[in-house]
Write an enzyme that holds these catalytic residues in place. Structure first.
Site, PDB file in Angstrom:
ATOM      1  CB  CYS A 330       2.434  -1.599   5.756  1.00 41.89           C
ATOM      2  SG  CYS A 330       1.706  -2.421   7.210  1.00 41.89           S
ATOM      3  CG  HIS A 427      -0.724  -3.476   2.409  1.00 35.74           C
ATOM      4  ND1 HIS A 427       0.597  -3.435   2.047  1.00 35.74           N
ATOM      5  CD2 HIS A 427      -0.743  -3.735   3.748  1.00 35.74           C
ATOM      6  CE1 HIS A 427       1.355  -3.661   3.106  1.00 35.74           C
ATOM      7  NE2 HIS A 427       0.572  -3.840   4.156  1.00 35.74           N
TER       8      HIS A 427
END
Length: 485
Positions: A330, A427
């Site tokens: 991310c 994630h």
């Protein structure tokens, strides 16, 4: 009829979230329909929900403990700090803007209606709602317009149990002092107290427990010993993350100032052959690391500046020259590219900055926020991966042609030509046991843990721990139908 009770603490990080998770699993095992609820949370470690929003990671864990699907109603107000004085405001799962702390304090009262609305919906499908407070009700300067503690308890008509943390010391003053500063209306909501995180012989605190009961007039629900396996559950707060000593394979993780969604580390920490070392500010990245993992960030450009201020960029380049591997997730993925452009100032001041230049990709920040649960396939092995995306920004460039994940037929992520530098917006990739096994096998390491099964086993053990040391029958007796139920 539904009943509710609220667990408030004498301060932040006294173990409220863990207690509520244990209570949820314990009452579910007794056959009750349980729902967790936290009216206001502050955390950058968020979880995506099936209804397309985000909530605090602790409420997602509590939902799992209650054997429920996480829902945005479980945490209707989520504050995600972006600076020392400002935070992104998430209302019922959706980004509602950014607000400075002073402005939020002046305007938060209207959010109580949203919290009560979500609470009401949860109450329609539960026998027991376990409500978690935030911080401490003794912060009298925050009482006006409060929605996190007594403000909510009084508005919803929910009784309160006050929890103190004996591990910090001064637990008698914590609880008795809280009583001393609360007004009569707030005091009327408190039904009992409990002591958490005791180490040693519990009987040695009998006199202290009785002294608190005598000074407050509240019964004690119990003294809960330290739960040794707490580290095996996903951490909510950056205060909770810690290095884990395991085997010879070392993962170094720089502790970014606005580090977010660090639950990516939990499955690696659980592996006995893996050492996860959290590197605080002021310390260099270790030269013997096999993998440097750049975690998510709530403020990518700000954390990139913080990263450089520690000299970690120099350490990272040296790590790569030695043949080391790097993984960015991310915000960490965005940092690894050539540039990050924020033309509209979504994260702060508008502008474009150079990235670390280890991936041939560029990122542009956009106003649309991606919050989605994902089912992916790892490449080239084809292992199934379940994860989530919570981010702003789009990343593109030549290295995206070497994606190492596939989501709904589209490539996801990027890799350098030699494959040693990788990044992705997804994630949770390491929660997949087959993918984690294959990834570690690339380094000659064996994966030995069934991570998801392990979390449920720990929740069951936590429930047994709570059953043994808290009077849950009294807790249930003290719970009441909330106002309007």
């Amino acid at each position: 009829m539904v009943r509710a009770i609220m667990i408030q603490g004498t301060g932040s990080n006294v173990g409220k979230s863990m207690l509520v998770a244990g209570m949820a699993r314990a009452f579910v095992r007794r056959g009750l329909r349980v729902a967790p609820f936290k009216p206001q949370n502050m955390s950058n470690n968020a979880a995506a929900t099936e209804d397309g929003g985000e909530i605090g990671r602790a409420q997602a864990l509590q939902a799992r403990a209650a054997r429920r699907v996480p829902h945005t109603d479980m945490n209707p107000i989520l504050l995600k700090p972006e600076t020392d004085t400002g935070a992104q405001i998430i209302v019922q799962g959706k980004r509602a803007g950014t607000m400075r702390a002073g402005d939020y304090r002046r305007n938060k009262a209207h959010l109580l209606d949203k919290a009560l609305e979500s609470f009401g919906r949860l109450c329609r499908d539960a026998d027991l709602v376990l409500v978690e407070g935030a911080g401490s009700p003794a912060e009298t300067n925050l009482r006006a317009g409060d929605i996190a503690n007594m403000g909510f308890a009084c508005a919803a008509g929910v009784p309160v149990v006050l929890v103190g943390d004996i591990h910090r010391g001064g637990v008698i003053a914590q609880i008795v002092g809280t009583k001393a500063v609360l007004d009569a209306g707030d005091l009327a909501q408190i039904r009992a107290f409990a002591i958490n995180r005791f180490k040693g012989d519990i009987s040695l605190f009998d006199e202290g427990r009785d002294d608190i009961a005598r000074r407050t007039g509240w019964p004690c629900l119990g003294v809960v010993p330290w739960f040794n396996d707490a580290w095996r559950l996903p951490a909510e707060d950056m205060m909770d993350i810690r290095s884990s000593a395991g085997g010879t394979f070392k993962v170094a993780v720089p502790q970014l100032e606005r580090m977010a969604n660090f639950d990516d580390l939990d499955p690696l920490s659980a592996e006995p052959g893996v050492t996860v070392e959290i590197i605080p500010a002021g310390r260099p990245l270790p030269g013997d690391a096999d993998l440097v993992l750049l975690p998510g960030s709530k403020s990518t450009i700000g954390d990139l500046a913080f990263f450089r201020a520690q000299g970690w960029d120099i350490d990272l380049y040296a790590h790569v020259r030695r043949g080391g591997h790097v993984l960015g997730l991310c915000g960490g993925y965005q940092m690894l590219g050539r540039s990050i452009d924020d033309p509209d100032g979504i994260e702060g001041r508008p502008g474009k900055v150079d990235g670390l230049g280890l991936l041939d990709v560029d990122t542009i920040m956009t106003g649309d926020k991606q919050v989605t649960l994902r089912h992916a396939t790892a490449l080239p092995g084809g292992e199934p991966v379940t994860g989530y995306e919570i981010h702003i920004g789009r990343t593109s460039g030549p290295d995206c042609a070497r994606a190492w994940l596939e989501i709904d037929g589209r490539p996801e992520g990027a890799a350098s030509t030699d494959g040693r530098i990788r990044g992705s917006y997804l994630h949770g990739v390491f929660t997949s046991d087959p993918f984690r096994a294959r990834y570690l096998a690339e380094f000659g390491q064996e994966a030995l843990v069934g991570y998801e099964d392990g979390v449920d086993q720990v929740l069951d053990a936590l429930a047994e721990h709570i059953e043994a040391h808290l009077d849950l029958d009294l807790l249930l007796e003290l719970s009441e139908p909330p106002r309007g139920a």
